[in-house]
Design a protein around this motif. Structure first.
Motif, PDB file in Angstrom:
ATOM      1  N   TRP A   1      -2.070  -2.652  -3.989  1.00 21.04           N
ATOM      2  CA  TRP A   1      -2.982  -2.050  -4.528  1.00 21.04           C
ATOM      3  C   TRP A   1      -3.164  -0.511  -5.401  1.00 21.04           C
ATOM      4  CZ3 TRP A   1      -7.780  -3.028  -1.558  1.00 21.04           C
ATOM      5  CH2 TRP A   1      -7.957  -4.224  -0.445  1.00 21.04           C
ATOM      6  N   GLY A   2      -1.631  -0.767  -5.408  1.00 19.71           N
ATOM      7  CA  GLY A   2      -2.268   1.243  -6.355  1.00 19.71           C
ATOM      8  C   GLY A   2      -1.087   1.802  -6.195  1.00 19.71           C
ATOM      9  N   TYR A   3      -0.481   3.072  -6.960  1.00 19.69           N
ATOM     10  CA  TYR A   3       0.772   4.100  -6.804  1.00 19.69           C
ATOM     11  C   TYR A   3      -0.373   5.496  -7.231  1.00 19.69           C
ATOM     12  CZ  TYR A   3       3.474  -0.039  -7.288  1.00 19.69           C
ATOM     13  OH  TYR A   3       4.613  -1.310  -6.641  1.00 19.69           O
ATOM     14  N   PRO A   4       0.158   5.827  -5.811  1.00 24.07           N
ATOM     15  CA  PRO A   4      -0.973   6.888  -6.108  1.00 24.07           C
ATOM     16  C   PRO A   4       0.059   8.248  -6.468  1.00 24.07           C
ATOM     17  CG  PRO A   4      -1.218   6.572  -3.992  1.00 24.07           C
ATOM     18  CD  PRO A   4      -0.304   5.607  -4.407  1.00 24.07           C
TER      19      PRO A   4
ATOM     20  N   THR B   1       1.058  -1.238  -0.180  1.00 22.80           N
ATOM     21  CA  THR B   1       0.436  -0.324  -0.332  1.00 22.80           C
ATOM     22  C   THR B   1       0.591   1.355  -0.357  1.00 22.80           C
ATOM     23  OG1 THR B   1      -0.209  -0.092   2.473  1.00 22.80           O
ATOM     24  CG2 THR B   1      -1.976  -0.988   1.177  1.00 22.80           C
ATOM     25  N   PRO B   2       1.603   1.623  -0.990  1.00 17.53           N
ATOM     26  CA  PRO B   2       1.832   2.958  -0.702  1.00 17.53           C
ATOM     27  C   PRO B   2       1.091   4.314  -0.778  1.00 17.53           C
ATOM     28  CG  PRO B   2       2.869   1.621  -3.050  1.00 17.53           C
ATOM     29  CD  PRO B   2       1.647   1.162  -2.761  1.00 17.53           C
TER      30      PRO B   2
END
Lengths: 110, 196
Positions: free
Chosen positions: A59-62, A16-17
């Motif tokens: 989960w995804g990269y902001p 979770t970045p």
């Protein structure tokens, strides 16, 4: 150029970045850059080899994480040197790969 | 050439061959049809050509139109899926505004929904390239530009900061504007696809 080292983000950092700066919360781009990316990148440059970065299974990269890590590295070291010594891998998501490479080529100054 | 295409080619060849044989027989041996001896060969060819065009063109055009329509429907469905996934992000922000709070789990979910959207955009890109290669580049460039602008608004700003725990009126209104922009763009892509 041979790949001699790798960073698997989900294993070596987090799934979770977070945001841009350490002050923004856990697992920020700044933390990733200072603790993992920059030391491994500098070793790759000194040893004249490539570092493989596996972007999958998170989960995804902001956008702020991408800019605060890869973008900042590019601003500090030049996009040519970064792309010469880092190879990215994302079997899951080609658009993620594109976004990271574009950030390195045209880093946003924040 | 696919098996279906091979069968069609074989069938057409057989029909032409048998047709030619029949005409030959009728012309030479069987007095079933009496031809005007002044009839020119090109006139017969002209008649056959007219018949062939009259039968095959409507069939081919109908098939082409139906295939094209079904490809476009499939592409439009892909865009509707993207709108639906982005709608889930909007629902999280709306819920955060209604409850006056937003959690880390909500933010992780938003990041995952962006990942899901990217997979759907990639799928659209691949299908568009197969069906309409020359037009796909510009459509996808514009779509990605608008998508990244929306994603940057949500994930390159205050929302991802851990101290951001409340969706206030200002953020809610600003987000609605950004969300409407990407939704409008996706709907214009649907029109672009229908016009291809």
């Amino acid at each position: 150029m041979e790949i001699k080292d790798k960073i698997v983000i989900e294993i070596d950092f987090t799934t979770t970045p977070g945001a841009r700066y350490r002050t923004d919360g856990d697992f920020s781009g700044e933390q990733f850059l200072e603790e993992i990316l920059l030391p491994k990148f500098e070793k790759a440059v000194a040893g004249n080899y490539k570092l493989l970065i596996d972007l999958d299974k998170v989960w995804g990269y902001p956008s702020s994480f991408v800019s605060g890590s890869f973008g900042k590295l590019s601003l500090a070291k030049s996009s040519e040197l970064v792309l010469k010594h880092i190879e990215f891998k994302s079997d899951d998501n080609p658009i993620r790969l594109e976004k990271v490479i574009n950030e390195i080529k045209s880093p946003r100054k924040k | 050439m696919s098996r279906k295409q091979k069968t069609i080619v074989l069938l057409i060849t057989s029909v032409i061959f048998i047709g030619g044989l029949c005409i030959g027989l009728l012309w030479k041996d069987l007095p079933l049809i009496k031809f005007n001896p002044e009839l020119k060969l090109y006139e017969i060819a002209n008649l056959l050509l007219t018949l062939t065009i009259g039968i095959t063109i409507p069939l081919l055009v109908k098939k082409w139109i139906e295939d094209n329509r079904s490809i476009k429907t499939s592409l439009v469905d892909e865009i509707k899926n993207i709108i639906s996934t982005l709608g889930k992000i909007k629902a999280i922000i709306t819920s955060g505004h209604n409850d006056a709070s937003i959690s880390k789990e909500n933010k992780d979910e938003i990041n995952y929904l962006f990942h899901e959207t990217e997979l759907q955009i990639n799928s659209l890109n691949e299908q568009l390239k197969i069906a309409f290669k020359s037009e796909s580049k510009k459509i996808m460039e514009d779509l990605k530009k608008n998508y990244h602008s929306y994603k940057d608004y949500l994930t390159d700003g205050e929302l991802m900061i851990s101290s951001f725990i409340k969706v206030d009126d200002r953020f809610y209104r600003e987000h609605n504007t950004e969300s409407a922009k990407i939704e409008t763009h996706l709907k214009t892509v649907i029109h672009q696809i229908h016009k291809l």
